[in-house]
Write a protein that holds these residues in place. Sequence first.
Motif, mmCIF file in Angstrom:
data_model
loop_
_atom_site.group_PDB
_atom_site.id
_atom_site.type_symbol
_atom_site.label_atom_id
_atom_site.label_comp_id
_atom_site.label_asym_id
_atom_site.label_seq_id
_atom_site.Cartn_x
_atom_site.Cartn_y
_atom_site.Cartn_z
ATOM 1 N N UNK B 199 -5.836 -92.080 72.962
ATOM 2 C CA UNK B 199 -5.783 -91.203 74.138
ATOM 3 C C UNK B 199 -4.788 -90.070 73.921
ATOM 4 N N UNK B 200 -3.708 -90.347 73.180
ATOM 5 C CA UNK B 200 -2.673 -89.320 72.982
ATOM 6 C C UNK B 200 -3.065 -88.313 71.910
ATOM 7 N N UNK B 201 -4.040 -88.638 71.081
ATOM 8 C CA UNK B 201 -4.434 -87.735 70.006
ATOM 9 C C UNK B 201 -4.884 -88.510 68.791
ATOM 10 N N UNK B 202 -5.009 -87.771 67.693
ATOM 11 C CA UNK B 202 -5.457 -88.413 66.450
ATOM 12 C C UNK B 202 -4.245 -88.946 65.686
ATOM 13 N N UNK B 203 -4.490 -90.011 64.954
ATOM 14 C CA UNK B 203 -3.426 -90.616 64.140
ATOM 15 C C UNK B 203 -3.978 -90.871 62.738
ATOM 16 N N UNK B 204 -3.229 -90.415 61.741
ATOM 17 C CA UNK B 204 -3.574 -90.674 60.337
ATOM 18 C C UNK B 204 -2.513 -91.620 59.781
ATOM 19 N N UNK B 205 -2.960 -92.685 59.143
ATOM 20 C CA UNK B 205 -1.992 -93.689 58.683
ATOM 21 C C UNK B 205 -2.469 -94.326 57.380
ATOM 22 N N UNK B 206 -1.594 -95.045 56.752
ATOM 23 C CA UNK B 206 -1.949 -95.730 55.512
ATOM 24 C C UNK B 206 -0.708 -96.221 54.810
ATOM 25 N N UNK B 207 -0.821 -96.358 53.495
ATOM 26 C CA UNK B 207 0.311 -96.869 52.715
ATOM 27 C C UNK B 207 0.468 -96.072 51.422
ATOM 28 N N UNK B 222 -0.298 -84.321 56.186
ATOM 29 C CA UNK B 222 -1.753 -84.323 56.368
ATOM 30 C C UNK B 222 -2.161 -83.047 57.090
ATOM 31 N N UNK B 223 -3.284 -82.490 56.665
ATOM 32 C CA UNK B 223 -3.836 -81.315 57.318
ATOM 33 C C UNK B 223 -5.235 -81.663 57.801
ATOM 34 N N UNK B 224 -5.476 -81.452 59.095
ATOM 35 C CA UNK B 224 -6.814 -81.669 59.649
ATOM 36 C C UNK B 224 -7.612 -80.386 59.476
ATOM 37 N N UNK B 225 -8.835 -80.531 58.980
ATOM 38 C CA UNK B 225 -9.665 -79.369 58.664
ATOM 39 C C UNK B 225 -10.961 -79.479 59.461
ATOM 40 N N UNK B 226 -11.405 -78.345 60.033
ATOM 41 C CA UNK B 226 -12.646 -78.366 60.810
ATOM 42 C C UNK B 226 -13.852 -78.082 59.909
ATOM 43 N N UNK B 227 -15.023 -77.946 60.523
ATOM 44 C CA UNK B 227 -16.253 -77.753 59.767
ATOM 45 C C UNK B 227 -16.303 -76.459 58.981
ATOM 46 N N UNK B 230 -11.304 -74.562 58.147
ATOM 47 C CA UNK B 230 -10.068 -73.993 58.682
ATOM 48 C C UNK B 230 -9.127 -75.130 59.089
ATOM 49 N N UNK B 231 -7.845 -74.914 58.831
ATOM 50 C CA UNK B 231 -6.866 -75.938 59.202
ATOM 51 C C UNK B 231 -6.697 -75.970 60.715
ATOM 52 N N UNK B 232 -6.792 -77.154 61.280
ATOM 53 C CA UNK B 232 -6.594 -77.317 62.725
ATOM 54 C C UNK B 232 -5.125 -77.596 63.017
ATOM 55 N N UNK B 233 -4.545 -78.464 62.244
ATOM 56 C CA UNK B 233 -3.136 -78.810 62.456
ATOM 57 C C UNK B 233 -2.586 -79.416 61.163
ATOM 58 N N UNK B 261 -8.617 -84.297 68.922
ATOM 59 C CA UNK B 261 -9.666 -85.312 68.873
ATOM 60 C C UNK B 261 -10.325 -85.282 67.502
ATOM 61 N N UNK B 262 -10.567 -86.447 66.952
ATOM 62 C CA UNK B 262 -11.124 -86.504 65.594
ATOM 63 C C UNK B 262 -12.549 -85.972 65.520
ATOM 64 N N UNK B 263 -13.240 -85.878 66.654
ATOM 65 C CA UNK B 263 -14.616 -85.387 66.590
ATOM 66 C C UNK B 263 -14.659 -83.916 66.150
ATOM 67 N N UNK B 264 -13.530 -83.201 66.295
ATOM 68 C CA UNK B 264 -13.463 -81.813 65.845
ATOM 69 C C UNK B 264 -13.020 -81.702 64.390
ATOM 70 N N UNK B 265 -12.742 -82.851 63.782
ATOM 71 C CA UNK B 265 -12.174 -82.834 62.429
ATOM 72 C C UNK B 265 -13.254 -83.193 61.417
ATOM 73 N N UNK B 266 -13.393 -82.348 60.413
ATOM 74 C CA UNK B 266 -14.382 -82.601 59.356
ATOM 75 C C UNK B 266 -13.741 -83.309 58.169
#
Lengths: 294, 377
Positions: B199-207, B222-227, B230-233, B261-266
């Motif tokens: 609900x608060x946003x997208x989270x990228x995680x791992x090890x 991490x850089x979120x990229x759209x379709x 372009x870098x979103x954040x 929202x991850x639905x905007x992230x490619x």
Amino acid sequence: MGRLRLIVTWMFLSLSLALCLDGLCAAEDSGVRVPTSVIAGEPATISTMGSGRATFYVLGPGISRKSDVRLGEEIHLDSQYTRNAGAYQVIVCADTCQSATFYVTADKAAALTFLVHPSRVPVSQSNAVSGVAIPFDQFRNLIFTPLNVNFQLTTGNTLLLSRAVRTQDGVAWFRNASGRSAGALQVVASLDEVSARRVVQQVASDPCNLRIEGERTKTGIMVQTEPVHDCSGNPVPDGTIVTFTAVEQNGKSTVDAPIKQGIARAQISGPGGAVISAASGVVMGNEVRVGAQP
Amino acid sequence: MKIILPIVLVVVTVALVFLGLTGVGRASGTVGIAVGSTLVTQKPSTPEHALTNLLVDAKRHNWDQAFADVSNVAPGDKQSFIQDWTGSNGSLRSFSNLESFEIRPMHITDDQAEMRVHLHWSTPVGPIEDVRDFHLTREGDIWKTVWPKNQIPSVPPQVIPVTALRWDLVGGSAEDEWGAKNIDAPHVRIVSMNAVDLAEGAVVMGEVVNEDTIPAFVNVNATLVDGNDNAIDDESSFDRIAHVLLPKQVTPYRIDFPNINLKNVKNVRMDVKATLVPASADPVIGVMNQKLDADVQGKSVLRGDLFNQSGQTVNIPHVIASFYDGDGKVVWVSDGYVERALLPLTLAPFTVDIPKSLVAKVQNFHVVVNQYSMGRE
């Protein structure tokens, strides 16, 4: 007025240079004779024909010079003007301008730039060590002439590689597997009397046959590894983390313990029995069962 | 016109200064206090009043009055009572301030009361909420808080032998020949990555694992990229990672992208940076008695005890936990600071939250302990 004359002269010189670069000027026909080749750092002599006063220009890599000369006399270029390898343009202007081009080539090898990668490498890795050697003359001109560079890799008293590699476009390189023993890998590149030495640190690979033992103490369980080695028998470096995991009735306990003096040890608190395992990176060890406190 | 404007500005400034001064005077009684600030001086005739008095006095460091607000204490307990609020040994609590609190009655009878308090602390690592249950009793016509005596660990004088192990760096100089003294950066690798929508946003995680034989200072971006590529954040793991990784050590990381929202992230571009740092192999901190449980509010948490196996005090322990599903995939990474200092050879409890929506997926977990200690690199 003086500035206008300077601009006109400069435009003329530029045009002459452009035409010459296009091959539209002929050195021999123009009355300017230049040497076919000059070695870097050696003086050059340029002959002119005709008579009267003229202005002499020389344009080369990182150099430009203007002087007054007499046509028909030889022009001497000191060695300080020919230190940089490359194409030099000479222009002699009297009533008309005439030009010619000559090339300065690198001197004999005086230095060897040697880059070895990586600085640390696990033992017994194929194609893990690579090196590039680039010969230069005393004036740091890259030597394009093919030369034989000898590469030698030794670890301890063992010769891993000895190979002569001919430079291509001024570069010679090798790629080789790392040795089987941890320690310093001496890498030497030599060319005539010039040589360069680098050291690659060969380190143990991942732990192999990680084995642990545990015993109950007054305060809990003391667990420790046997001396940790890689599959070639090299001791794994101190500081490498071994994760001990104890699964107990009420949960689990973990300790990330560094190897010290070849052994990692940890204390698991609690009176209950536990099944203890160990892992280091992606390598798993054995399991031991330690009973509850009587 | 040239004179009017400065005059207007001066008049407005004076008016604002006057309003500000008089305004602060009116508001001073309630700044930072959520409940019951006006009741401080009154006789605590109700459990709420009694507890409010205690918390306000503690907030103001009015220890004599605060100590008088509690029952079942002896005069010798005062120091430990104060330490319970102010922390000790350079712990996180000793750098924190109680900002506000909320009291919720749980159960009240004529002479007994159970109250739950949400304590809001401001700390150097951000706001921390602490939930504590208090028991109050009626003593005559006033109520008093029964102070839960916390066993503050004390370590007897002793000698703890430690085989010291550390790495120091010796840098090259500008005069060195190019390529002659280069040391490669440590080799680290992202071994897992997962992205989830909350609900608060997208989270990228791992090890991330340090595959090298030397310590590494690690940061994951991490850089979120759209379709349209372009870098979103672009965000970093900040403090949700154990930055100093010893050889073969594994750390979880978590990168938050608020309001995305991850639905905007490619695509997600990961970048792990590792640099050489001086480091020490000590202190060794074990994580004992780990288990999934529920806290007093019924939230799912991972709880356990930290066990300092070295001879040095760990001032601020920081716990980072990765949670796995049945396939071994990281489904959540959570962290939490321990407010008490971890003394040598002692245990300190910790809890980290798990989102309710992910509890059912969690099959296993792995905890690493980050630590900040004074006087050490």
